[in-house]
Design a protein around this motif. Structure first.
Motif, PDB file in Angstrom:
ATOM      1  N   ALA A   1     -36.296   7.927  24.908  1.00  0.00           N
ATOM      2  CA  ALA A   1     -36.509   8.902  25.952  1.00  0.00           C
ATOM      3  C   ALA A   1     -36.398   8.235  27.461  1.00  0.00           C
ATOM      4  N   ILE A   2     -38.039   7.360  27.578  1.00  0.00           N
ATOM      5  CA  ILE A   2     -38.304   7.557  28.858  1.00  0.00           C
ATOM      6  C   ILE A   2     -37.736   6.239  29.764  1.00  0.00           C
ATOM      7  N   HIS A   3     -37.168   5.412  28.675  1.00  0.00           N
ATOM      8  CA  HIS A   3     -35.709   4.333  29.634  1.00  0.00           C
ATOM      9  C   HIS A   3     -34.573   5.682  29.913  1.00  0.00           C
ATOM     10  N   ARG A   4     -34.292   6.594  28.866  1.00  0.00           N
ATOM     11  CA  ARG A   4     -33.046   6.933  29.689  1.00  0.00           C
ATOM     12  C   ARG A   4     -33.534   7.627  30.562  1.00  0.00           C
ATOM     13  N   SER A   5     -34.546   8.279  31.170  1.00  0.00           N
ATOM     14  CA  SER A   5     -35.369   8.643  31.765  1.00  0.00           C
ATOM     15  C   SER A   5     -35.413   8.065  33.376  1.00  0.00           C
ATOM     16  N   LYS A   6     -35.264   6.466  32.778  1.00  0.00           N
ATOM     17  CA  LYS A   6     -35.831   5.776  34.360  1.00  0.00           C
ATOM     18  C   LYS A   6     -34.079   5.044  34.617  1.00  0.00           C
ATOM     19  N   MET A   7     -33.454   5.039  33.762  1.00  0.00           N
ATOM     20  CA  MET A   7     -31.582   4.739  34.320  1.00  0.00           C
ATOM     21  C   MET A   7     -31.114   6.284  35.119  1.00  0.00           C
ATOM     22  N   VAL A   8     -31.904   7.466  34.842  1.00  0.00           N
ATOM     23  CA  VAL A   8     -30.637   8.309  35.231  1.00  0.00           C
ATOM     24  C   VAL A   8     -31.489   8.571  37.047  1.00  0.00           C
ATOM     25  N   VAL A   9     -33.040   8.051  37.235  1.00  0.00           N
ATOM     26  CA  VAL A   9     -33.701   8.354  38.151  1.00  0.00           C
ATOM     27  C   VAL A   9     -33.039   7.095  39.150  1.00  0.00           C
TER      28      VAL A   9
END
Length: 266
Positions: free
Chosen positions: A154-162
């Motif tokens: 989930a954190i990795h997906r959030s980083k990609m979105v950012v």
């Protein structure tokens, strides 16, 4: 009738897909009334929601295709096609309102199930604690690792979105900067054009004044020449006129005046 509106093959295909979804939504909500299990109702409601999203996408595609063909169609056909689009939107909104009603009713049913408590087959919070305490250390470690992996994903997906958001922001800033520079160049060019127009206006005024002055001088000279010609004509017609004797060469000869004889060459 809105269905009798002439459409291009692309619009007919999109309209057919939308009508198929509307029929599927109608049948789906009719079947939903017969389902008593909240879980099955929720699942079927999610499927109907997905069909609504697809219908919304098709309506937008219908609108884009309509705008592309607007210049090719007569005004009356464009008006009928817009009415057709508005009818689709209203029908979709009615299904959306119906979905909200079913969701509200389904939420009330879930609250009732939670209120039943021990009467239901779901384990209570104490049972969950007992089940966790009954797990072995390895099982707890595995469960913790699984939770940590899910959290990392989930954190990795959030980083990609950012990162994607930052990249889009940078591209937008670059585009805006280029547009700002282009606007500045346009403003400078407009100032130069305005200065050139003012300069040209002044030159035109000066040329106009010079032309007017030259015309006045030419008119004055013309009047003088015409006056001299008039005097010459009058003198030729009436050589005894005493009023023009003062003009050299035009006055009549005076009696008794001496005439110079031409001296013959030796």
């Amino acid at each position: 009738m809105a269905d009798d509106v002439p459409m291009s093959p692309e619009l007919e295909q999109i309209n057919g897909e939308i009508q198929d979804i509307f029929r599927a939504l109608t049948n789906g909500f009719q079947k939903l009334d017969k389902v008593k299990d909240p879980g099955r109702q929720s699942k079927q409601l999610e499927e109907l929601t997905g069909k609504m999203r697809e219908c919304k996408r098709l309506i937008k595609e219908f609108d884009r295709e309509l705008k592309d063909e607007e210049s090719k169609n007569p005004p009356e056909v464009n008006r009928q096609l817009n009415d057709k689009k508005q009818t689709m939107i209203r029908e979709l909104n009615s299904f959306v309102a119906l979905r909200k009603t079913y969701q509200s009713n389904l939420g009330n049913k879930r609250v009732e199930l939670f209120d039943v408590g021990a009467g239901s087959g779901e384990p209570a919070a104490d049972d969950n604690v007992q089940m966790s305490s009954a797990m072995s250390n390895q099982q707890l470690i595995d469960a913790g690792r699984k939770t940590m992996d899910e959290t990392d994903q989930a954190i990795h997906r959030s980083k990609m979105v950012v990162e994607q958001t930052i990249e889009v922001g940078s591209q937008t800033a670059t585009t805006l900067k280029g547009q700002t520079q282009q606007m500045e160049r346009i403003v400078n060019e407009l100032d130069t054009i305005q200065f050139s127009i003012k300069k040209a206006t002044q030159l035109v005024k000066e040329v106009g004044r010079q032309v007017a002055t030259d015309k006045c001088i030419m008119l004055f000279l013309l009047l003088i020449v015409m006056g001299v010609i008039a005097i010459i004509v009058v003198k030729i017609v009436n050589p005894n006129n005493k009023n023009i004797r003062d003009i050299p060469g035009l006055a009549p000869p005076v009696p008794g005046a001496r005439r110079l004889l031409a001296v013959p060459p030796f």
